[in-house]
Design a protein around this motif. Structure first.
Motif, PDB file in Angstrom:
ATOM      1  N   ILE A  94      -4.134   7.309  -3.411  1.00  0.00           N
ATOM      2  CA  ILE A  94      -4.125   5.452  -2.777  1.00  0.00           C
ATOM      3  C   ILE A  94      -3.343   4.950  -3.991  1.00  0.00           C
ATOM      4  O   ILE A  94      -4.133   4.138  -5.275  1.00  0.00           O
ATOM      5  N   VAL A  95      -2.145   3.724  -3.596  1.00  0.00           N
ATOM      6  CA  VAL A  95      -1.897   2.913  -4.587  1.00  0.00           C
ATOM      7  C   VAL A  95      -1.734   1.375  -3.572  1.00  0.00           C
ATOM      8  O   VAL A  95      -1.442   1.190  -2.863  1.00  0.00           O
ATOM      9  N   MET A  96      -2.665   0.599  -4.681  1.00  0.00           N
ATOM     10  CA  MET A  96      -2.403  -0.504  -3.735  1.00  0.00           C
ATOM     11  C   MET A  96      -2.119  -1.847  -4.692  1.00  0.00           C
ATOM     12  O   MET A  96      -2.321  -1.833  -5.841  1.00  0.00           O
ATOM     13  N   VAL A  97      -1.127  -3.004  -4.562  1.00  0.00           N
ATOM     14  CA  VAL A  97      -0.692  -3.714  -4.880  1.00  0.00           C
ATOM     15  C   VAL A  97      -1.150  -4.908  -4.706  1.00  0.00           C
ATOM     16  O   VAL A  97      -1.345  -5.493  -3.339  1.00  0.00           O
ATOM     17  N   LEU A  98      -2.357  -6.069  -5.346  1.00  0.00           N
ATOM     18  CA  LEU A  98      -2.835  -7.003  -4.975  1.00  0.00           C
ATOM     19  C   LEU A  98      -1.869  -8.167  -5.866  1.00  0.00           C
ATOM     20  O   LEU A  98      -1.241  -7.948  -6.869  1.00  0.00           O
TER      21      LEU A  98
ATOM     22  N   LYS B 150       5.784   4.523  -3.201  1.00  0.00           N
ATOM     23  CA  LYS B 150       5.713   4.152  -1.657  1.00  0.00           C
ATOM     24  C   LYS B 150       5.392   2.907  -1.756  1.00  0.00           C
ATOM     25  O   LYS B 150       5.193   1.915  -1.279  1.00  0.00           O
ATOM     26  N   ALA B 151       4.130   2.267  -2.799  1.00  0.00           N
ATOM     27  CA  ALA B 151       3.927   0.736  -2.804  1.00  0.00           C
ATOM     28  C   ALA B 151       4.238  -0.252  -3.508  1.00  0.00           C
ATOM     29  O   ALA B 151       4.316  -1.537  -2.616  1.00  0.00           O
ATOM     30  N   TYR B 152       4.715   0.451  -3.858  1.00  0.00           N
ATOM     31  CA  TYR B 152       5.442  -0.457  -5.229  1.00  0.00           C
ATOM     32  C   TYR B 152       6.874  -1.227  -3.764  1.00  0.00           C
ATOM     33  O   TYR B 152       7.313  -2.256  -4.074  1.00  0.00           O
ATOM     34  N   GLU B 153       7.234  -0.196  -3.419  1.00  0.00           N
ATOM     35  CA  GLU B 153       8.679  -0.428  -2.507  1.00  0.00           C
ATOM     36  C   GLU B 153       7.822  -1.195  -1.418  1.00  0.00           C
ATOM     37  O   GLU B 153       8.163  -2.209  -0.782  1.00  0.00           O
ATOM     38  N   ASP B 154       6.458  -1.183  -0.665  1.00  0.00           N
ATOM     39  CA  ASP B 154       6.344  -2.149   0.420  1.00  0.00           C
ATOM     40  C   ASP B 154       5.484  -3.469  -0.076  1.00  0.00           C
ATOM     41  O   ASP B 154       6.402  -3.978   0.672  1.00  0.00           O
TER      42      ASP B 154
ATOM     43  N   VAL C  89       1.114  -1.371   0.220  1.00  0.00           N
ATOM     44  CA  VAL C  89      -0.032   0.435   0.140  1.00  0.00           C
ATOM     45  C   VAL C  89       0.539   1.333   0.264  1.00  0.00           C
ATOM     46  O   VAL C  89       2.106   1.596   0.004  1.00  0.00           O
ATOM     47  N   GLY C  90       0.303   1.893  -0.682  1.00  0.00           N
ATOM     48  CA  GLY C  90       0.987   3.499  -0.569  1.00  0.00           C
ATOM     49  C   GLY C  90       0.895   4.505  -0.835  1.00  0.00           C
ATOM     50  O   GLY C  90      -1.220   4.243  -1.276  1.00  0.00           O
TER      51      GLY C  90
END
Length: 383
Positions: free
Chosen positions: A212-216, A34-38, A10-11
């Motif tokens: 907000i960006v989320m990676v699934l 931030k989301a890709y790093e997370d 999540v970022g």
């Protein structure tokens, strides 16, 4: 057996009333990085598809999806835009993974509300052009009428609605992402100017900027990439009648049906006992109460009393909007649903900071798309 899918990154950026120093593209870029790093992924190498959420009218640009690949690292990749609420985009990303065609998908939603000089006039364009728009009334009259009907039918009081405002703004004081935290009294809400009786200015969520960006990811990749995957256990969405002349003014049927679909998928029969907390749309104070009842967190007419008894406070039996909700964090337009979901993810990871809830294992996020719609979506997550 359906594939299992988790949120692995999540970022977020912004979450302020005004962000004159950055463009919407810069907000999106910061959240995406931030989301890709997370998640521990490279968007060009690992992410197979991108879903963004935007409404051309509020962006001020037609065919807005053409403007998103660069800042998301999505050039030469599958990208499509959902013209809906943030949770609609999240569910679309989830379904892409369920098909088996994709293993990792990113979803993005944002708000640059401070750039919109005439938000009520733009909102009015969503009203029926034949029967309603020619009346040239401010769309907030719809919320006033619905609030009046809800209070009349359920016996809920304006004071109980004002308690929702006080609770959520107080919760927001402990959330560093919240733009509108405050200690206010019931009287402050009741005495603020009436926008459309009985709806007052403080009953309404103020707007904010943010992205907000989320990676699934599918289970195999999620377990490989993340030590703290947050699992998607149920999703549901529903649209009721758009027409002001035909809709049900008392019940949030869209919320009830979206919730039932998500509960059935997650195997949940008694939400109050089986979930630990909820982040629920509170665009207007009465909406938190109406949505709680529609989502079977209590019986019709009980949400106001539960709020009065403190059951929905952070230390209560069933915390509702510990983040501060949209009343405390600010309304992020079509990103508001992802903001609710972001809080559920942070709580389940144990990363919510000063407003962290103890021992939480399952949470619900519910979003309403706002006036004049009857469109909602629900997502259930667990750790």
């Amino acid at each position: 057996m359906p594939r299992e899918v988790a949120i692995i990154g999540v970022g977020y950026s912004g979450f302020r009333a005004l962000t004159p120093e950055v463009s919407y593209k810069e907000l999106m870029y910061e959240a995406a990085v931030k989301a890709y790093e997370d998640a521990g992924v490279d968007p060009r190498r690992d992410i197979e598809s991108f879903v963004t959420v935007a409404e051309d009218f509020t962006e001020g640009t037609s065919i807005f999806d053409e403007y998103v690949p660069d800042q998301l690292g999505a050039v030469l990749k599958p990208v499509h835009t959902i013209s809906g609420e943030g949770l609609h985009g999240f569910i679309a990303a989830y379904l892409q993974i369920l098909t088996g065609a994709m293993d990792i998908v990113a979803v993005e939603a944002h708000s640059k509300a401070s750039n919109i000089l005439t938000p009520d006039e733009i909102m009015a364009f969503a009203m029926d052009p034949v029967y309603n728009r020619p009346l040239q009334v401010n769309p907030h009259f719809i919320a006033g009428l619905e609030m009046n009907r809800y209070l009349c039918e359920t016996g809920t009081t304006r004071e109980q609605c004002a308690l929702v405002v006080a609770k959520n703004k107080h919760n927001a004081l402990y959330n560093p992402l919240a733009a509108y935290g405050a200690n206010i009294a019931i009287e402050d809400v009741l005495q603020s100017e009436i926008v459309s009786y009985p709806l007052s200015r403080l009953d309404m969520s103020p707007r904010a900027d943010g992205a907000i960006v989320m990676v699934l990811a599918a289970r195999e990749r999620a377990e490989e990439l993340s030590d703290i995957p947050i699992w998607i256990r149920g999703v549901g969405w529903c649209n009721d009648s758009f027409s002001l002349e035909n809709r049900d003014w008392m019940n949030a049927i869209y919320a009830a049906k979206a919730g039932e679909t998500a509960y059935r998928m997650a195997g949940i029969r008694t939400p109050w006992q089986e979930l630990d907390f909820a982040e629920i749309d509170d665009t207007f104070s009465y909406k938190e109460l109406q949505h709680m009842e529609a989502l079977r967190l209590c019986r019709p007419g009980e949400a106001g009393m539960l709020t009065e008894d403190g059951a929905t406070e952070i230390g209560g039996d069933f915390p509702v909007n510990p983040s501060g909700g949209s009343l405390g964090m600010g309304h992020l337009l079509d990103a508001s649903g992802l903001a609710r979901l972001l809080e559920v993810v942070l709580q389940l990871r144990g990363e919510a900071g000063q407003h962290q809830l103890p021992d939480v294992e399952a949470g619900l996020a519910f979003a309403w798309r706002g006036l004049p719609t009857t469109s909602g979506a629900a997502v259930i997550l667990c750790n």
